[in-house]
Design a protein around this motif. Sequence first.
Motif, PDB file in Angstrom:
ATOM      1  N   ALA A  81       5.534   0.880   7.576  1.00 24.38           N
ATOM      2  CA  ALA A  81       4.666   1.248   6.452  1.00 24.38           C
ATOM      3  C   ALA A  81       4.495   0.098   5.462  1.00 24.38           C
ATOM      4  CB  ALA A  81       5.220   2.476   5.736  1.00 24.38           C
ATOM      5  N   TYR A  82       5.361  -0.916   5.539  1.00 20.28           N
ATOM      6  CA  TYR A  82       5.225  -2.078   4.671  1.00 20.28           C
ATOM      7  C   TYR A  82       4.081  -2.989   5.104  1.00 20.28           C
ATOM      8  CZ  TYR A  82       9.540  -1.196   2.090  1.00 20.28           C
ATOM      9  OH  TYR A  82      10.510  -0.650   1.265  1.00 20.28           O
ATOM     10  N   GLN A  83       3.568  -2.772   6.294  1.00 13.47           N
ATOM     11  CA  GLN A  83       2.464  -3.581   6.790  1.00 13.47           C
ATOM     12  C   GLN A  83       1.145  -3.165   6.139  1.00 13.47           C
ATOM     13  OE1 GLN A  83       2.423  -3.149  11.048  1.00 13.47           O
ATOM     14  NE2 GLN A  83       4.537  -3.820  11.292  1.00 13.47           N
ATOM     15  N   PHE A 103       0.830  -1.201   0.000  1.00 12.51           N
ATOM     16  CA  PHE A 103       0.000   0.000   0.000  1.00 12.51           C
ATOM     17  C   PHE A 103       0.868   1.256   0.000  1.00 12.51           C
ATOM     18  CE2 PHE A 103      -3.157  -3.029   1.390  1.00 12.51           C
ATOM     19  CZ  PHE A 103      -4.361  -2.519   0.917  1.00 12.51           C
ATOM     20  N   GLY A 104       0.538   2.193  -0.883  1.00 17.46           N
ATOM     21  CA  GLY A 104       1.197   3.490  -0.898  1.00 17.46           C
ATOM     22  C   GLY A 104       2.636   3.477  -1.365  1.00 17.46           C
ATOM     23  N   THR A 106       3.714   2.771  -4.637  1.00 17.20           N
ATOM     24  CA  THR A 106       3.779   2.725  -6.097  1.00 17.20           C
ATOM     25  C   THR A 106       4.979   3.469  -6.655  1.00 17.20           C
ATOM     26  OG1 THR A 106       1.381   2.502  -6.238  1.00 17.20           O
ATOM     27  CG2 THR A 106       2.527   3.303  -8.206  1.00 17.20           C
ATOM     28  N   LEU A 107       5.231   4.655  -6.158  1.00 15.04           N
ATOM     29  CA  LEU A 107       6.294   5.481  -6.726  1.00 15.04           C
ATOM     30  C   LEU A 107       7.667   4.845  -6.484  1.00 15.04           C
ATOM     31  CD1 LEU A 107       6.546   8.073  -8.290  1.00 15.04           C
ATOM     32  CD2 LEU A 107       6.793   9.316  -6.140  1.00 15.04           C
ATOM     33  N   TYR A 108       7.922   4.451  -5.259  1.00 15.41           N
ATOM     34  CA  TYR A 108       9.208   3.818  -4.937  1.00 15.41           C
ATOM     35  C   TYR A 108       9.382   2.525  -5.722  1.00 15.41           C
ATOM     36  CZ  TYR A 108      12.816   1.421  -2.209  1.00 15.41           C
ATOM     37  OH  TYR A 108      13.950   0.738  -1.820  1.00 15.41           O
ATOM     38  N   ALA A 109       8.352   1.681  -5.694  1.00 15.97           N
ATOM     39  CA  ALA A 109       8.445   0.379  -6.365  1.00 15.97           C
ATOM     40  C   ALA A 109       8.697   0.544  -7.856  1.00 15.97           C
ATOM     41  CB  ALA A 109       7.167  -0.421  -6.124  1.00 15.97           C
ATOM     42  N   SER A 110       8.065   1.524  -8.466  1.00 17.23           N
ATOM     43  CA  SER A 110       8.251   1.766  -9.894  1.00 17.23           C
ATOM     44  C   SER A 110       9.678   2.206 -10.192  1.00 17.23           C
ATOM     45  CB  SER A 110       7.267   2.834 -10.383  1.00 17.23           C
ATOM     46  OG  SER A 110       5.934   2.413 -10.212  1.00 17.23           O
TER      47      SER A 110
END
Length: 258
Positions: A200-202, A151-152, A154-158
């Motif tokens: 925040a990864y939870q 959750f939340g 998207t930007l980092y993962a991309s």
Amino acid sequence: MQKARFEGKAAVITGGSRGIGAAVARRLAGEGAAVAIGYRGNREAAHALVAELAGDGGRAVAVQADVADPEQTRVLIDRAVEEFGRLDVLASCAGIEHFGALEEITPADFDRLFAVNTRGQLFAVQHAAAHMKEGGRIVLTSSVSASRAVFGHTLYASSKAAVESMVLNLSAELGQRGITVNAIAPGGTATDMAAEHGTAYQHPGLVGKMSMDEWAGVQIALKRLAHPSEVAAGYAFLASDDAAYMTGRTLRIDGGMF
């Protein structure tokens, strides 16, 4: 006695003053490499690490460089070549984190994340490869987030998923010169970044209800976060002749995260 796989070789580590980057610097120096430690703002930590490595008989130099500025990266790499006379390994460990829901993401957030996590790594490769001969080793940093929904994130993962595509495509190009390029995708690792952002990864419904150790106990097969030195071992492997026939790949070091 540990084999000195990097005796006579020189390495640049971006983001080398703390966390995984510092562990990579220690590992490569411990196996004989002369290391240039790039850092953005933590001058004290970078110079303390240089003193530590020198005290152990290693060769090291700290150079301030924000990888968001390709010119600063060029200066870092040129300084390493000037200091050590060669460049054999690039370990690109600099990166920044981001969490935010879709409606909260701004163009400035996008530019900041991709400038460091993606563009910064691309131009580090460009500048490093210009100095490398056959047998050069380049190791970039992705993340398990590139292939795991959070959750939340998207930007980092991309920004990290782009790195995995980068190494795949650059492998064909650099392979013509006998240079390998791979990436490490770390999972949860006991660093300052994890201490700041780990919860925040939870799942949002669990935030505040589980500690990081409790979360690791149910989400990771080995039931704990990695030590930075354990992740650094993967960088050392990909930077060594042991991985001479491995290129264009991303190696996950996540303790069996599910």
